[in-house]
Design an enzyme around this catalytic site. Structure first.
Site, PDB file in Angstrom:
ATOM      1  N   LYS A 155       0.806  -1.229   0.000  1.00 48.47           N
ATOM      2  CA  LYS A 155       0.000   0.000   0.000  1.00 48.47           C
ATOM      3  C   LYS A 155       0.834   1.271   0.000  1.00 48.47           C
ATOM      4  O   LYS A 155       0.267   2.364  -0.036  1.00 48.47           O
ATOM      5  CB  LYS A 155      -0.913   0.011   1.229  1.00 48.47           C
ATOM      6  CG  LYS A 155      -1.994  -1.062   1.189  1.00 48.47           C
ATOM      7  CD  LYS A 155      -2.861  -0.963   2.413  1.00 48.47           C
ATOM      8  CE  LYS A 155      -3.948  -2.014   2.435  1.00 48.47           C
ATOM      9  NZ  LYS A 155      -4.628  -2.073   3.716  1.00 48.47           N
ATOM     10  N   LYS A 211      -5.613 -10.825  -2.708  1.00 49.90           N
ATOM     11  CA  LYS A 211      -6.752 -10.994  -1.792  1.00 49.90           C
ATOM     12  C   LYS A 211      -7.819  -9.929  -2.067  1.00 49.90           C
ATOM     13  O   LYS A 211      -7.499  -8.823  -2.529  1.00 49.90           O
ATOM     14  CB  LYS A 211      -6.288 -10.935  -0.336  1.00 49.90           C
ATOM     15  CG  LYS A 211      -5.923  -9.563   0.150  1.00 49.90           C
ATOM     16  CD  LYS A 211      -5.982  -9.491   1.668  1.00 49.90           C
ATOM     17  CE  LYS A 211      -5.960  -8.030   2.088  1.00 49.90           C
ATOM     18  NZ  LYS A 211      -6.656  -7.708   3.281  1.00 49.90           N
ATOM     19  N   LYS A 247     -10.791  -3.960   0.611  1.00 52.65           N
ATOM     20  CA  LYS A 247     -11.664  -2.779   0.574  1.00 52.65           C
ATOM     21  C   LYS A 247     -11.034  -1.673  -0.244  1.00 52.65           C
ATOM     22  O   LYS A 247     -11.692  -0.994  -1.001  1.00 52.65           O
ATOM     23  CB  LYS A 247     -11.879  -2.232   1.989  1.00 52.65           C
ATOM     24  CG  LYS A 247     -12.756  -3.057   2.862  1.00 52.65           C
ATOM     25  CD  LYS A 247     -13.072  -2.265   4.127  1.00 52.65           C
ATOM     26  CE  LYS A 247     -12.804  -3.101   5.357  1.00 52.65           C
ATOM     27  NZ  LYS A 247     -11.429  -3.056   5.823  1.00 52.65           N
TER      28      LYS A 247
HETATM   29  N1  AQP Z   1      -9.702 -11.220   1.493  1.00 55.23           N
HETATM   30  C1  AQP Z   1      -9.830 -11.563   2.754  1.00 55.23           C
HETATM   31  N2  AQP Z   1     -10.131 -12.835   3.085  1.00 55.23           N
HETATM   32  C2  AQP Z   1     -10.286 -13.196   4.392  1.00 55.23           C
HETATM   33  N3  AQP Z   1     -10.172 -12.328   5.425  1.00 55.23           N
HETATM   34  C3  AQP Z   1      -9.894 -11.047   5.131  1.00 55.23           C
HETATM   35  N4  AQP Z   1      -9.739  -9.957   5.897  1.00 55.23           N
HETATM   36  C4  AQP Z   1      -9.460  -8.898   5.104  1.00 55.23           C
HETATM   37  N5  AQP Z   1      -9.443  -9.268   3.822  1.00 55.23           N
HETATM   38  C5  AQP Z   1      -9.705 -10.602   3.797  1.00 55.23           C
HETATM   39  C6  AQP Z   1      -9.860  -9.932   7.346  1.00 55.23           C
HETATM   40  O1  AQP Z   1     -10.852  -8.967   7.699  1.00 55.23           O
HETATM   41  C7  AQP Z   1     -10.511  -8.397   8.959  1.00 55.23           C
HETATM   42  C8  AQP Z   1     -10.600  -6.907   8.881  1.00 55.23           C
HETATM   43  O2  AQP Z   1      -9.642  -6.430   7.946  1.00 55.23           O
HETATM   44  P1  AQP Z   1      -9.172  -4.935   8.002  1.00 55.23           P
HETATM   45  O3  AQP Z   1     -10.313  -4.051   7.819  1.00 55.23           O
HETATM   46  O4  AQP Z   1      -8.421  -4.703   9.238  1.00 55.23           O
HETATM   47  O5  AQP Z   1      -8.187  -4.683   6.858  1.00 55.23           O
HETATM   48  P2  AQP Z   1      -7.379  -5.531   5.920  1.00 55.23           P
HETATM   49  O6  AQP Z   1      -6.931  -6.815   6.463  1.00 55.23           O
HETATM   50  O7  AQP Z   1      -6.281  -4.685   5.411  1.00 55.23           O
HETATM   51  O8  AQP Z   1      -8.521  -5.821   4.922  1.00 55.23           O
HETATM   52  P3  AQP Z   1      -9.099  -5.102   3.701  1.00 55.23           P
HETATM   53  O9  AQP Z   1     -10.523  -5.406   3.644  1.00 55.23           O
HETATM   54  O10 AQP Z   1      -8.281  -5.479   2.557  1.00 55.23           O
HETATM   55  O11 AQP Z   1      -9.006  -3.565   3.975  1.00 55.23           O
HETATM   56  P4  AQP Z   1      -8.058  -2.527   3.376  1.00 55.23           P
HETATM   57  O12 AQP Z   1      -8.214  -2.592   1.898  1.00 55.23           O
HETATM   58  O13 AQP Z   1      -8.507  -1.258   3.973  1.00 55.23           O
HETATM   59  O14 AQP Z   1      -6.675  -2.904   3.788  1.00 55.23           O
HETATM   60  C9  AQP Z   1      -9.095  -8.896   9.314  1.00 55.23           C
HETATM   61  O15 AQP Z   1      -9.204  -9.927  10.267  1.00 55.23           O
HETATM   62  C10 AQP Z   1      -8.585  -9.433   8.016  1.00 55.23           C
HETATM   63  O16 AQP Z   1      -7.665 -10.482   8.200  1.00 55.23           O
END
Ligand code: AQP
Length: 323
Positions: A110, A190, A193
């Protein structure tokens, strides 16, 4: 009962990966010693408009409640309402090393988007503070968080060695199914968001038509064989894993029931829609009453603060700060 903590960033609409990798497991495990939070401070690590952050935060809270988080059974709060999180993060930053933060893969993925801001670099330390403040034994997260949990463990151990026993050393709890849901358009990445394409991400709030459209367009391959093979067939394997996670089955077992990609896709879309429909109905009710959302989060913050204050004071005293 084992103390549990986990959080989610309000950086966009909750997606299928968040739901399967984390939220539904939080709901299944909630009890009086479970702490779940919307980690809004983390969302400042990438550029975001203030109005968008406010909106996302309420939407995220409503989505969690609609998914089944029950604030009467667990402690549900907003990270920024408990100021001990950034306070403890500072103490931990003073034991963390540049080298270990440099190795964080999420930072590498990122960093271009963060425009060189320091917050994205140090945010894994804030996440360690989130966990260690609550003496959490278990941290239910998706597979992408392994490295961050490892950092939290290392910081806790280093702090305890340097200053004496202060923190519980936590363990990650990664589910066997749905731990890493992949982007439907780029099945080697993966679902995310903030990084994924709209067509590659299934949002918790997507209606049936959108879900069908996105799953139908999911990237697969040309050999036409429904088989679970993460390396050779990442797209089909992702769909099999999603369906397995939603139906408490195994990807290999699911594969035996399908001969055509089209049939598999329809079954995946239907399972997603059936799971999300009731959540969406409850979501509307929560969103219609933002004052109630704020009230619920404020009660949670009071409860969380009692625990967090105690741990912070312990850590502050250990390093020599006068309480
Ligand atoms: N693709 C995924 N598959 C399974 N679990 C996932 N998690 C995130 N993406 C996947 C799990 O969701 C929880 C919350 O995640 P987060 O909001 O802390 O951020 P992240 O892991 O960085 O997930 P995102 O959705 O991809 O958000 P952004 O894009 O903002 O970084 C965690 O338990 C994570 O493991």
């Amino acid at each position: 009962m084992m103390r549990v903590l986990s959080g989610i960033q309000p950086s966009g609409t909750i997606h299928l990966g968040n739901y399967l990798g984390a939220i539904r497991n939080w709901v299944a495990e909630q009890h009086e010693d479970a702490y779940y939070c919307v980690v809004d401070l983390h969302s400042l690590t990438l550029p975001i408009e203030p109005s968008e952050l406010r909106e996302n935060t309420l939407e995220c809270a409503a989505s969690l409640l609609a998914s089944g988080i029950d604030p009467e059974r667990c402690t549900f709060f907003l990270q920024s309402h408990v100021p001990y999180h950034p306070q403890l993060a500072w103490l931990l930053e003073c034991v963390a090393t540049m080298g270990e933060l440099n190795r964080m893969t999420q930072y590498k993925e990122k960093s271009e988007k963060s425009q060189g801001k320091v917050g994205l670099f140090t945010y894994p330390v804030l996440m360690a503070a989130d966990i260690l403040l609550y003496d959490a034994v278990s941290v239910p997260v998706g597979d992408d968080q392994r490295q961050h949990i490892e950092l939290a463990r290392n910081l806790a151990e280093r702090f305890n060695t340097r200053y004496g026993p202060t923190f519980v050393v936590p363990e990650g709890a990664i589910p066997t199914a749905g731990a890493r849901v992949m982007d439907l358009q780029q099945p080697e990445r993966k679902m995310s968001k903030s990084v994924s394409s709209p067509l590659g991400t299934i949002s918790l709030l997507d209606g049936a038509d959108d879900v069908v459209k996105k799953v139908k367009k999911a990237v697969t391959d040309t050999d036409g064989d429904v088989r679970y093979d993460r390396v050779a067939k990442p797209g089909i394997s992702n769909l099999l894993e999603i369906l397995a996670a939603l139906t408490n089955s195994t990807p290999q077992g699911i594969a035996e029931h399908f001969e055509r990609y089209g049939d598999l896709k329809m079954a995946v879309a239907e399972a997603i829609t059936n799971t999300f429909r009731p959540v969406q109905e409850r979501y509307e009710t929560y969103m219609a009453d933002p004052a109630e959302l704020r009230r619920v989060m404020s009660i949670g913050a009071d409860r969380a603060s009692l625990v967090a204050a105690e741990t912070y004071r312990r850590a502050a005293a250990a390093v020599g700060l006068i309480n």
